[in-house]
Every structure is written in C-alpha cells, then in structure tokens.
Design a protein around this motif. Structure first.
Motif, PDB file in Angstrom:
ATOM      1  N   ARG A 153      58.165  51.360  45.175  1.00  0.00           N
ATOM      2  CA  ARG A 153      59.184  51.747  46.159  1.00  0.00           C
ATOM      3  C   ARG A 153      59.709  50.543  46.954  1.00  0.00           C
ATOM      4  O   ARG A 153      60.898  50.456  47.251  1.00  0.00           O
ATOM      5  N   PHE A 154      58.817  49.608  47.285  1.00  0.00           N
ATOM      6  CA  PHE A 154      59.210  48.481  48.124  1.00  0.00           C
ATOM      7  C   PHE A 154      59.156  47.141  47.388  1.00  0.00           C
ATOM      8  O   PHE A 154      59.277  46.087  48.017  1.00  0.00           O
ATOM      9  N   ASP A 155      58.981  47.190  46.085  1.00  0.00           N
ATOM     10  CA  ASP A 155      58.840  45.939  45.321  1.00  0.00           C
ATOM     11  C   ASP A 155      60.067  45.052  45.408  1.00  0.00           C
ATOM     12  O   ASP A 155      59.965  43.820  45.358  1.00  0.00           O
ATOM     13  N   ALA A 156      61.234  45.659  45.527  1.00  0.00           N
ATOM     14  CA  ALA A 156      62.465  44.878  45.494  1.00  0.00           C
ATOM     15  C   ALA A 156      62.833  44.276  46.853  1.00  0.00           C
ATOM     16  O   ALA A 156      63.825  43.535  46.952  1.00  0.00           O
ATOM     17  N   VAL A 157      62.044  44.585  47.883  1.00  0.00           N
ATOM     18  CA  VAL A 157      62.354  44.055  49.217  1.00  0.00           C
ATOM     19  C   VAL A 157      61.826  42.627  49.332  1.00  0.00           C
ATOM     20  O   VAL A 157      60.618  42.398  49.335  1.00  0.00           O
ATOM     21  N   PRO A 158      62.709  41.626  49.427  1.00  0.00           N
ATOM     22  CA  PRO A 158      62.248  40.238  49.555  1.00  0.00           C
ATOM     23  C   PRO A 158      61.704  39.975  50.963  1.00  0.00           C
ATOM     24  O   PRO A 158      62.255  40.479  51.942  1.00  0.00           O
ATOM     25  N   VAL A 159      60.627  39.207  51.036  1.00  0.00           N
ATOM     26  CA  VAL A 159      59.992  38.905  52.317  1.00  0.00           C
ATOM     27  C   VAL A 159      59.824  37.399  52.471  1.00  0.00           C
ATOM     28  O   VAL A 159      59.296  36.727  51.579  1.00  0.00           O
ATOM     29  N   LYS A 160      60.282  36.888  53.590  1.00  0.00           N
ATOM     30  CA  LYS A 160      60.018  35.507  53.972  1.00  0.00           C
ATOM     31  C   LYS A 160      59.273  35.511  55.291  1.00  0.00           C
ATOM     32  O   LYS A 160      59.379  36.467  56.072  1.00  0.00           O
ATOM     33  N   VAL A 161      58.518  34.448  55.554  1.00  0.00           N
ATOM     34  CA  VAL A 161      57.725  34.399  56.776  1.00  0.00           C
ATOM     35  C   VAL A 161      57.910  33.061  57.477  1.00  0.00           C
ATOM     36  O   VAL A 161      58.205  32.043  56.840  1.00  0.00           O
ATOM     37  N   VAL A 162      57.737  33.075  58.776  1.00  0.00           N
ATOM     38  CA  VAL A 162      57.774  31.846  59.555  1.00  0.00           C
ATOM     39  C   VAL A 162      56.833  32.021  60.747  1.00  0.00           C
ATOM     40  O   VAL A 162      56.816  33.076  61.381  1.00  0.00           O
ATOM     41  N   ALA A 163      56.018  31.019  61.007  1.00  0.00           N
ATOM     42  CA  ALA A 163      55.118  31.018  62.155  1.00  0.00           C
ATOM     43  C   ALA A 163      55.496  29.849  63.053  1.00  0.00           C
ATOM     44  O   ALA A 163      55.721  28.736  62.581  1.00  0.00           O
ATOM     45  N   LYS A 164      55.565  30.124  64.352  1.00  0.00           N
ATOM     46  CA  LYS A 164      55.988  29.097  65.296  1.00  0.00           C
ATOM     47  C   LYS A 164      55.053  29.072  66.501  1.00  0.00           C
ATOM     48  O   LYS A 164      54.635  30.116  67.001  1.00  0.00           O
ATOM     49  N   LEU A 165      54.766  27.864  66.949  1.00  0.00           N
ATOM     50  CA  LEU A 165      53.963  27.680  68.145  1.00  0.00           C
ATOM     51  C   LEU A 165      54.894  27.682  69.352  1.00  0.00           C
ATOM     52  O   LEU A 165      55.895  26.975  69.368  1.00  0.00           O
ATOM     53  N   GLY A 166      54.568  28.518  70.353  1.00  0.00           N
ATOM     54  CA  GLY A 166      55.415  28.572  71.541  1.00  0.00           C
ATOM     55  C   GLY A 166      55.397  29.930  72.194  1.00  0.00           C
ATOM     56  O   GLY A 166      54.481  30.738  71.988  1.00  0.00           O
ATOM     57  N   GLY A 167      56.430  30.206  72.986  1.00  0.00           N
ATOM     58  CA  GLY A 167      56.560  31.487  73.665  1.00  0.00           C
ATOM     59  C   GLY A 167      57.307  32.485  72.811  1.00  0.00           C
ATOM     60  O   GLY A 167      58.313  32.152  72.187  1.00  0.00           O
TER      61      GLY A 167
END
Length: 303
Positions: free
Chosen positions: A85-99
């Motif tokens: 059902r959700f295989d076609a949903v592309p996911v990107k991630v980003v982690a940031k230090l801060g507020g």
C-alpha cells in the motif's frame, strides 16, 4: 503537492502524524521528508573539530530516522491489510542540530515544502501561550499549510471537510487552490462556514463579492456555504464540526499579539485547546493584499 515535511521526535504523537503523512502522500503522489531536530547530550571535546562532530551526529541521527520511517511504513501496511500500500511513497530524511522551531522553518524553505504534518498535544489554550508550542508557532510563521494532528486521533479518510472562514477578510488575491486540491484528492464533501458574531454584522455585511470569489476559487469542486450567528465563534465551529461529523477542520489563523493569546482571544488557540479533528491551517499571508494595494472584497459598517 510534491513534498510533505514531517518533524519527528519519536513520540507517539509523531508516529501518528507520520501515519497521516503516509496516507496523504500515497493519494497525492508526494514525497515525504522526515526531519529530526536534536541537541547533543554531551558537548564535543575541544580536541575534536566541532563541524566534523556535528556532521557525524547528524548522519547517525539520519540513519535512525530512516529506520523509524521504515518501521512505521511496515506497521501501517500490516494494519491496512493491503500489501504494498505504501511502497511507492518515497521517503527522504534529514537530521539537524538546533532548535526545533527554527529548523522546521528553515527546512520548509530549503526543501521547497508544500505541506507540513505535525502532532499537537492539546491542553488549555492559555497554557499553550505560556509554555509555548512548536506546532502553534510553526502555524503562525509557516508560508505553507500545516496539518496539526491531535493526540490520539487516528487517521480517517477526509470525507467531510469544514472550512471555517470569516468571509469579510477575503480579498481578490486570496488563493484557496491548496484547499481545492485537498478536496479533490480525498473526493471530500466541503462545508464552508461563516459565523456572524451578532445580528448587526449579519445585517450590514454584503456577502455577494466573497461568495463570488469562492465560486472562482472552487470552480472544480462541489461545496456548500453555511451561516451561523453566535458570539462565541470557536463554540459555533465546534458545534458545526460535530453536526457535520467532519473529519478535518480548515482555518486561516490570524496573527495575534502575545496579549491576545494570554487573554485566550485566539479562535485557533481555543480550537486547538480541545481538538476534535485534525486542523489544516492555511498560511495567514494568503489573506494579505499582494502587489498593488487592494481593497477587501466587501465593505461593512464598523461595529
């Protein structure tokens, strides 16, 4: 809608918001961008290059965030009983230090975001003003719509959407295309609500121009316009939500002063204090005249 930003703090609220985001992205053909903002638990030693240490921490947090997204995708697939059902949903991630607040706004701009999906705790409106709320703050400053998901409210198809709007504030540049797109994506029933505070407002307000503006903005979707007279606008909106069994409330929050919020005058604050359904907040700037100075669509006697 091409990109949806989901701030993640790994709470139950964040997981629920991500579930909403996956469903919307699946239907809209959009990409998910997950953001995790953090502060280091231990300060780096002076012997280390701070920039390198920060980059290493952000890379490590990004890997954890991607694993979290995969876990939520699997859980949602199992719960839906629909393999792939959700295989076609592309996911990107980003982690940031801060507020969190600052980094969310920064990420909105950097990654050309179309929608932000966040969780909200609820609680008393005055407490939100005193303690601060990342979600409320982002709603007030974001240039893109923000979907605030109440704690414990699981995703449900947006079959009925209530758009509560003060028609007196519409102007010729007010762009409601995003809302029109959402209605089309979910094939929803759109109910527009205008609440008069008193009969004087009702008797002095010419609705013809703003109603024509709605016709122009919503030319591709069916909708119904409703009117009510009640001094307590927030209560009227909540009553209407219950009566229509709405799945989503749409508002255009106005920018209020700190004093207004402390005195509990913000309609948005009252609604989010006791949320019944998810809230889609459209940017307040869409009610501002753009380009050359323009008059509002309606004129009315001062009250």
């Amino acid at each position: 809608m091409k990109r949806i930003l989901v701030p993640v703090d790994y709470s139950e609220n964040a997981q629920n918001a991500l579930a909403y985001a996956f469903e919307i992205a699946r239907l809209a053909g959009a990409e998910l961008m997950l953001l995790h903002v953090f502060f280091p638990s231990i300060s780096p030693s002076a012997a280390h290059n701070i920039t390198d240490v920060m980059e290493d921490m952000e890379e490590g947090k990004s890997r954890e965030l991607l694993e979290f997204a995969d876990q939520v995708r699997k859980i949602l697939t199992i719960e839906s009983e629909a393999p792939g059902r959700f295989d076609a949903v592309p996911v990107k991630v980003v982690a940031k230090l801060g507020g969190a607040y600052e980094k969310i706004l920064e990420t909105i701009e950097r990654y050309d975001t179309d929608l932000v999906v966040m969780g909200m705790q609820g609680g008393e409106a005055v407490s939100q003003a005193l303690l601060g709320s990342t979600t409320i703050s982002v709603i007030q400053k974001s240039r893109v719509p923000v979907l605030a998901v109440p704690k414990g409210v699981d995703f449900n198809q947006f079959a009925t959407i209530v758009f509560a709007i003060d028609l007196r504030k519409l102007n010729a540049t007010t762009n409601l295309r995003f809302l029109s797109d959402v209605v089309q994506i979910f094939k929803a029933n759109l109910q527009v609500l205008h609440v008069y505070r008193n009969e004087t407002q009702q008797n002095t307000f010419d609705t013809t121009p703003p109603l024509q503006h709605l016709v122009d903005q919503f030319e591709h979707i069916p909708y119904t316009v409703n009117f009510d007279v009640q001094e307590n606008v927030a209560a009227a909106i909540q009553q209407f939500i219950r009566a229509k069994k709405a799945d989503l409330l749409v508002l255009i929050p106005q920018k209020h002063t700190i004093l207004d919020r402390l005195l509990d005058k913000s309609i948005t604050g009252k609604i989010t204090a006791r949320p019944l359904v998810p809230l889609l907040a459209l940017p307040a700037d869409i009610l501002l005249n753009q380009g050359n100075a323009q008059e509002p669509l309606v004129t009315h006697a001062p009250l």
